[in-house]
Write a protein that holds these residues in place. Structure first.
Motif, PDB file in Angstrom:
ATOM      1  N   ASP A 205       0.823  -1.203   0.000  1.00 59.66           N
ATOM      2  CA  ASP A 205       0.000   0.000   0.000  1.00 59.66           C
ATOM      3  C   ASP A 205       0.859   1.256   0.000  1.00 59.66           C
ATOM      4  OD1 ASP A 205      -2.677   1.258   0.228  1.00 59.66           O
ATOM      5  OD2 ASP A 205      -1.883   1.972   2.133  1.00 59.66           O
ATOM      6  N   TYR A 206       1.892   1.306   0.831  1.00 59.26           N
ATOM      7  CA  TYR A 206       2.763   2.483   0.839  1.00 59.26           C
ATOM      8  C   TYR A 206       3.494   2.639  -0.487  1.00 59.26           C
ATOM      9  CZ  TYR A 206       1.936   2.907   5.845  1.00 59.26           C
ATOM     10  OH  TYR A 206       1.339   3.060   7.070  1.00 59.26           O
ATOM     11  N   LYS A 207       3.906   1.533  -1.056  1.00 59.61           N
ATOM     12  CA  LYS A 207       4.563   1.598  -2.356  1.00 59.61           C
ATOM     13  C   LYS A 207       3.586   2.118  -3.412  1.00 59.61           C
ATOM     14  CE  LYS A 207       7.481  -1.229  -5.414  1.00 59.61           C
ATOM     15  NZ  LYS A 207       8.097  -2.583  -5.591  1.00 59.61           N
ATOM     16  N   GLY A 208       2.357   1.638  -3.371  1.00 64.55           N
ATOM     17  CA  GLY A 208       1.345   2.116  -4.302  1.00 64.55           C
ATOM     18  C   GLY A 208       1.065   3.598  -4.135  1.00 64.55           C
ATOM     19  N   GLN A 209       1.062   4.078  -2.888  1.00 63.85           N
ATOM     20  CA  GLN A 209       0.850   5.503  -2.653  1.00 63.85           C
ATOM     21  C   GLN A 209       1.946   6.350  -3.283  1.00 63.85           C
ATOM     22  OE1 GLN A 209      -0.464   6.853   1.289  1.00 63.85           O
ATOM     23  NE2 GLN A 209      -0.710   4.701   1.841  1.00 63.85           N
ATOM     24  N   LEU A 210       3.171   5.865  -3.234  1.00 63.46           N
ATOM     25  CA  LEU A 210       4.275   6.605  -3.834  1.00 63.46           C
ATOM     26  C   LEU A 210       4.102   6.748  -5.341  1.00 63.46           C
ATOM     27  CD1 LEU A 210       7.160   5.028  -1.748  1.00 63.46           C
ATOM     28  CD2 LEU A 210       6.449   7.428  -1.664  1.00 63.46           C
ATOM     29  N   TYR A 211       3.691   5.665  -5.994  1.00 57.62           N
ATOM     30  CA  TYR A 211       3.456   5.747  -7.434  1.00 57.62           C
ATOM     31  C   TYR A 211       2.268   6.661  -7.746  1.00 57.62           C
ATOM     32  CZ  TYR A 211       6.871   2.201  -8.786  1.00 57.62           C
ATOM     33  OH  TYR A 211       8.041   1.530  -9.025  1.00 57.62           O
ATOM     34  N   ALA A 212       1.233   6.612  -6.901  1.00 56.27           N
ATOM     35  CA  ALA A 212       0.081   7.487  -7.110  1.00 56.27           C
ATOM     36  C   ALA A 212       0.465   8.950  -6.920  1.00 56.27           C
ATOM     37  CB  ALA A 212      -1.048   7.107  -6.161  1.00 56.27           C
ATOM     38  N   TRP A 213       1.275   9.227  -5.907  1.00 50.43           N
ATOM     39  CA  TRP A 213       1.765  10.586  -5.704  1.00 50.43           C
ATOM     40  C   TRP A 213       2.544  11.067  -6.932  1.00 50.43           C
ATOM     41  CZ3 TRP A 213       1.023  14.748  -2.969  1.00 50.43           C
ATOM     42  CH2 TRP A 213       0.487  14.678  -1.677  1.00 50.43           C
ATOM     43  N   ARG A 214       3.426  10.217  -7.449  1.00 42.80           N
ATOM     44  CA  ARG A 214       4.236  10.633  -8.592  1.00 42.80           C
ATOM     45  C   ARG A 214       3.362  10.911  -9.807  1.00 42.80           C
ATOM     46  NH1 ARG A 214       9.331   7.003 -10.315  1.00 42.80           N
ATOM     47  NH2 ARG A 214       7.789   5.878 -11.585  1.00 42.80           N
ATOM     48  N   ALA A 215       2.341  10.101 -10.010  1.00 45.12           N
ATOM     49  CA  ALA A 215       1.420  10.335 -11.118  1.00 45.12           C
ATOM     50  C   ALA A 215       0.687  11.659 -10.940  1.00 45.12           C
ATOM     51  CB  ALA A 215       0.426   9.185 -11.222  1.00 45.12           C
ATOM     52  N   MET A 216       0.160  11.896  -9.748  1.00 46.57           N
ATOM     53  CA  MET A 216      -0.601  13.119  -9.491  1.00 46.57           C
ATOM     54  C   MET A 216       0.276  14.356  -9.595  1.00 46.57           C
ATOM     55  SD  MET A 216      -2.952  14.119  -6.184  1.00 46.57           S
ATOM     56  CE  MET A 216      -1.577  14.371  -5.054  1.00 46.57           C
ATOM     57  N   LEU A 217       1.486  14.276  -9.071  1.00 50.11           N
ATOM     58  CA  LEU A 217       2.392  15.426  -9.135  1.00 50.11           C
ATOM     59  C   LEU A 217       2.785  15.759 -10.571  1.00 50.11           C
ATOM     60  CD1 LEU A 217       4.574  14.418  -6.082  1.00 50.11           C
ATOM     61  CD2 LEU A 217       3.176  16.496  -6.207  1.00 50.11           C
ATOM     62  N   HIS A 218       3.077  14.745 -11.367  1.00 49.34           N
ATOM     63  CA  HIS A 218       3.368  14.997 -12.787  1.00 49.34           C
ATOM     64  C   HIS A 218       2.142  15.596 -13.489  1.00 49.34           C
ATOM     65  CE1 HIS A 218       7.069  12.269 -12.888  1.00 49.34           C
ATOM     66  NE2 HIS A 218       7.442  13.355 -13.530  1.00 49.34           N
ATOM     67  N   PHE A 219       0.964  15.080 -13.178  1.00 47.60           N
ATOM     68  CA  PHE A 219      -0.252  15.583 -13.807  1.00 47.60           C
ATOM     69  C   PHE A 219      -0.466  17.058 -13.480  1.00 47.60           C
ATOM     70  CE2 PHE A 219      -4.856  16.470 -13.378  1.00 47.60           C
ATOM     71  CZ  PHE A 219      -5.223  16.354 -14.708  1.00 47.60           C
ATOM     72  N   ASP A 220      -0.312  17.421 -12.210  1.00 47.29           N
ATOM     73  CA  ASP A 220      -0.548  18.810 -11.836  1.00 47.29           C
ATOM     74  C   ASP A 220       0.551  19.737 -12.349  1.00 47.29           C
ATOM     75  OD1 ASP A 220      -3.049  18.589 -10.662  1.00 47.29           O
ATOM     76  OD2 ASP A 220      -2.222  17.921  -8.759  1.00 47.29           O
ATOM     77  N   LEU A 221       1.775  19.245 -12.435  1.00 42.37           N
ATOM     78  CA  LEU A 221       2.820  20.020 -13.112  1.00 42.37           C
ATOM     79  C   LEU A 221       2.443  20.263 -14.572  1.00 42.37           C
ATOM     80  CD1 LEU A 221       6.186  18.518 -11.807  1.00 42.37           C
ATOM     81  CD2 LEU A 221       5.608  20.952 -11.836  1.00 42.37           C
ATOM     82  N   ALA A 222       1.921  19.230 -15.218  1.00 44.74           N
ATOM     83  CA  ALA A 222       1.527  19.363 -16.621  1.00 44.74           C
ATOM     84  C   ALA A 222       0.383  20.358 -16.776  1.00 44.74           C
ATOM     85  CB  ALA A 222       1.132  18.003 -17.193  1.00 44.74           C
ATOM     86  N   ARG A 223      -0.542  20.375 -15.823  1.00 41.29           N
ATOM     87  CA  ARG A 223      -1.633  21.348 -15.903  1.00 41.29           C
ATOM     88  C   ARG A 223      -1.108  22.777 -15.831  1.00 41.29           C
ATOM     89  NH1 ARG A 223      -6.944  20.274 -12.456  1.00 41.29           N
ATOM     90  NH2 ARG A 223      -5.573  19.918 -10.648  1.00 41.29           N
ATOM     91  N   MET A 224      -0.023  22.979 -15.100  1.00 39.32           N
ATOM     92  CA  MET A 224       0.525  24.329 -14.968  1.00 39.32           C
ATOM     93  C   MET A 224       1.479  24.704 -16.091  1.00 39.32           C
ATOM     94  SD  MET A 224       1.201  24.836 -10.875  1.00 39.32           S
ATOM     95  CE  MET A 224       1.976  23.247 -10.558  1.00 39.32           C
ATOM     96  N   PHE A 225       2.350  23.780 -16.487  1.00 38.67           N
ATOM     97  CA  PHE A 225       3.465  24.123 -17.370  1.00 38.67           C
ATOM     98  C   PHE A 225       3.336  23.578 -18.789  1.00 38.67           C
ATOM     99  CE2 PHE A 225       5.216  24.639 -13.108  1.00 38.67           C
ATOM    100  CZ  PHE A 225       5.862  25.861 -13.222  1.00 38.67           C
ATOM    101  N   CYS A 226       2.255  22.878 -19.084  1.00 37.92           N
ATOM    102  CA  CYS A 226       2.031  22.344 -20.439  1.00 37.92           C
ATOM    103  C   CYS A 226       0.607  22.653 -20.867  1.00 37.92           C
ATOM    104  CB  CYS A 226       2.234  20.827 -20.468  1.00 37.92           C
ATOM    105  SG  CYS A 226       3.819  20.248 -19.853  1.00 37.92           S
ATOM    106  N   ASN A 227       0.371  22.613 -22.155  1.00 39.43           N
ATOM    107  CA  ASN A 227      -0.992  22.703 -22.651  1.00 39.43           C
ATOM    108  C   ASN A 227      -1.759  21.431 -22.321  1.00 39.43           C
ATOM    109  OD1 ASN A 227      -1.175  25.321 -24.133  1.00 39.43           O
ATOM    110  ND2 ASN A 227       0.536  24.450 -25.269  1.00 39.43           N
ATOM    111  N   ILE A 228      -3.070  21.530 -22.336  1.00 41.38           N
ATOM    112  CA  ILE A 228      -3.925  20.366 -22.090  1.00 41.38           C
ATOM    113  C   ILE A 228      -4.042  19.572 -23.385  1.00 41.38           C
ATOM    114  CG2 ILE A 228      -6.230  19.620 -21.403  1.00 41.38           C
ATOM    115  CD1 ILE A 228      -6.395  22.242 -19.753  1.00 41.38           C
ATOM    116  N   PRO A 229      -3.875  18.249 -23.347  1.00 44.51           N
ATOM    117  CA  PRO A 229      -3.851  17.464 -24.592  1.00 44.51           C
ATOM    118  C   PRO A 229      -5.056  17.671 -25.496  1.00 44.51           C
ATOM    119  CG  PRO A 229      -3.083  16.123 -22.762  1.00 44.51           C
ATOM    120  CD  PRO A 229      -3.567  17.420 -22.165  1.00 44.51           C
ATOM    121  N   THR A 230      -6.253  17.808 -24.925  1.00 45.62           N
ATOM    122  CA  THR A 230      -7.447  17.970 -25.763  1.00 45.62           C
ATOM    123  C   THR A 230      -7.496  19.323 -26.460  1.00 45.62           C
ATOM    124  OG1 THR A 230      -8.672  18.719 -23.811  1.00 45.62           O
ATOM    125  CG2 THR A 230      -8.859  16.381 -24.408  1.00 45.62           C
ATOM    126  N   ALA A 231      -6.603  20.234 -26.077  1.00 47.79           N
ATOM    127  CA  ALA A 231      -6.645  21.590 -26.630  1.00 47.79           C
ATOM    128  C   ALA A 231      -5.517  21.878 -27.600  1.00 47.79           C
ATOM    129  CB  ALA A 231      -6.616  22.608 -25.486  1.00 47.79           C
TER     130      ALA A 231
END
Length: 467
Positions: free
Chosen positions: A135-161
């Motif tokens: 579970d802790y290992k899974g949380q780390l991967y989930a955190w990394r996914a979410m952090l990359h996603f939110d970085l992308a929302r700020m510093f990249c365009n949205i794929p659908t746009a």
């Protein structure tokens, strides 16, 4: 969350170079392999990721909680305190602190995740601890996914746009390993960025517990977060499937008219899939989101009273969400105005509000929008289910438009970092109080990469256009 983290010893923050953001460990820190040796250490290190992302500028309990709202048309900065104000005034440049702190904190958190993952399989544990370890290992991967996603929302365009998700340097510098201190990353494509996000979510979901775990990411929270990412990536069938699984799990339920208002002053309520635990000791202090949303704080997130959201809320008393206006417009207030009431503070402290990173209402709205694209006859049902819990004597509707869904998102998710992303994701403009119309393809919808990072990369890191 407690501050007795191994994190505090081994993962100190130093925001001095690009490689720092991605990996570098201060010379005074203990090596990870010496510090994380037990399941308890592992738990403390996971706690440390949440701690890092809840106490600084542009983190989840601070400016970032209202980032998308300030860039839209429903809120504006009354004061000139110039904390979150530059966000809504679109005055941020590559030399300013908001992009710098956003880049710094998010990449530092990812670096900390990578450091823990690099040694995690060396931690001894008993058979009875296997599920906890997973579970802790899974949380780390989930955190990394979410952090990359939110970085992308700020510093990249949205794929659908965008026209081309394979365009060079359109994505993030992906951080998935522990790097040498002289490492200089290059930007991926937008397609590669989202592929990495989904890869990490997939790994996380294979490890995470399905039990409720307040303050932590469980299976259902990760599934909801992936559903959000699928929506941004235009994978509507997959977004809808994930959203339906979360709705059908029956561990969470929509707020009702009876408990909607009080839910904002409480922790870990019925809808909360994932929220961070903020306390009187551990918070972002004057950069806390509650301080921005108050006339006696920074007063930089007030309702635009002529905008459609305020006009709706102020004229529909039958909708319980109309109660979420904090009227501080009378005499005696430092910055008189109307403010969102979602961050009232606990224990009489404006600093103490748990950011609800994702809750069940948003999952219903994701399902509605995804269904409109893939199974349009089903879209209205999700809106009806939500409105029945919000509007007195509500009558079902038989169909909805995209504009209906986006307005419902404004009404339900205001001051929760959603609205401008929602419109730009659908190639629609927002009408900002200070600068007027901001189209989805305006270069200002994407933050500049801090110039310090460009310089430290020797010019190898490509800046976003027009900065």
């Amino acid at each position: 969350m407690k501050k007795t983290y191994i994190f505090g010893l081994l993962l100190g923050m130093t925001f001095t170079s690009c490689s720092d953001f991605l990996d570098k460990m201060p010379s005074t820190s203990l090596p990870v392999e010496e510090a994380i040796t037990t399941i308890t250490d592992l738990k403390n290190s996971v706690n440390g990721i949440a701690y890092l992302m809840s106490e600084g500028r542009m983190t989840y309990s601070a400016d970032f909680a209202i980032f998308a709202d300030l860039r839209g048309g429903d809120f504006y900065s009354i004061s000139n305190n110039n904390q979150a104000g530059p966000i809504c005034r679109y005055t941020m440049t590559k030399y300013d602190q908001e992009p710098y702190y956003a880049y710094a904190y998010f990449y530092q958190a990812i670096a900390n995740v990578n450091k823990i993952l690099s040694t995690i399989d060396n931690i001894p544990y008993s058979e009875s601890e296997q599920a906890e370890f997973n579970d802790y290992k899974g949380q780390l991967y989930a955190w990394r996914a979410m952090l990359h996603f939110d970085l992308a929302r700020m510093f990249c365009n949205i794929p659908t746009a965008v026209a081309d998700v394979n365009a060079a340097n359109s994505g993030l510098v992906l951080s998935t390993s522990v790097y040498e201190t002289d490492y200089v990353g290059s930007r991926s494509t937008l397609k590669e960025t989202y592929e990495q996000i989904f890869k990490d979510f997939e790994t996380a979901l294979s490890l995470l517990s399905k039990d409720k775990n307040n303050g932590y990411i469980n299976y259902w929270a990760a599934l909801a977060l992936r559903s959000r990412a699928y929506l941004y990536n235009g994978q509507y069938d997959l977004a809808l499937a994930d959203a339906n699984d979360v709705i059908d799990c029956n561990l969470y339920k929509l707020y009702t008219r009876d408990n909607y208002v009080e839910s904002w002053s409480k922790t870990f309520t019925d809808e909360s899939l994932f929220e961070l635990n903020i306390t009187t000791i551990y918070n972002a202090q004057r950069n806390s989101v509650g301080y921005y949303c108050d006339s006696e704080g920074y007063a930089e997130c007030a309702f635009v009273e002529t905008a459609p959201l305020y006009q709706y809320l102020s004229t529909h008393p039958e909708d319980i969400r109309s109660k979420m206006i904090k009227d501080q417009s009378g005499e005696g207030f430092t910055y008189p105005g109307k403010y969102p009431a979602k961050y009232p503070g606990r224990e009489n402290n404006l600093y103490v509000n748990n950011p609800k990173i994702i809750r069940l209402s948003e999952v219903y709205l994701i399902a509605a929008e995804a269904a409109l694209h893939s199974q349009p006859n089903e879209a209205a049902g999700y809106i009806n289910d939500l409105r029945k819990q919000r509007i007195e004597n509500y009558s079902d509707i038989s169909s909805v438009t995209l504009e209906d869904i986006l307005m419902e998102r404004r009404i339900e998710l205001f001051a929760e970092n959603s609205v401008s992303f929602d419109y730009w994701r659908n190639k629609m403009p927002v009408d900002n109080f200070f600068v007027g119309t901001v189209n989805y393809n305006d270069y200002r919808t994407v933050l500049p990469i801090p110039q310090d990072e460009i310089d430290l990369s020797g010019g190898k890191l490509v800046q976003n256009p027009k900065y």
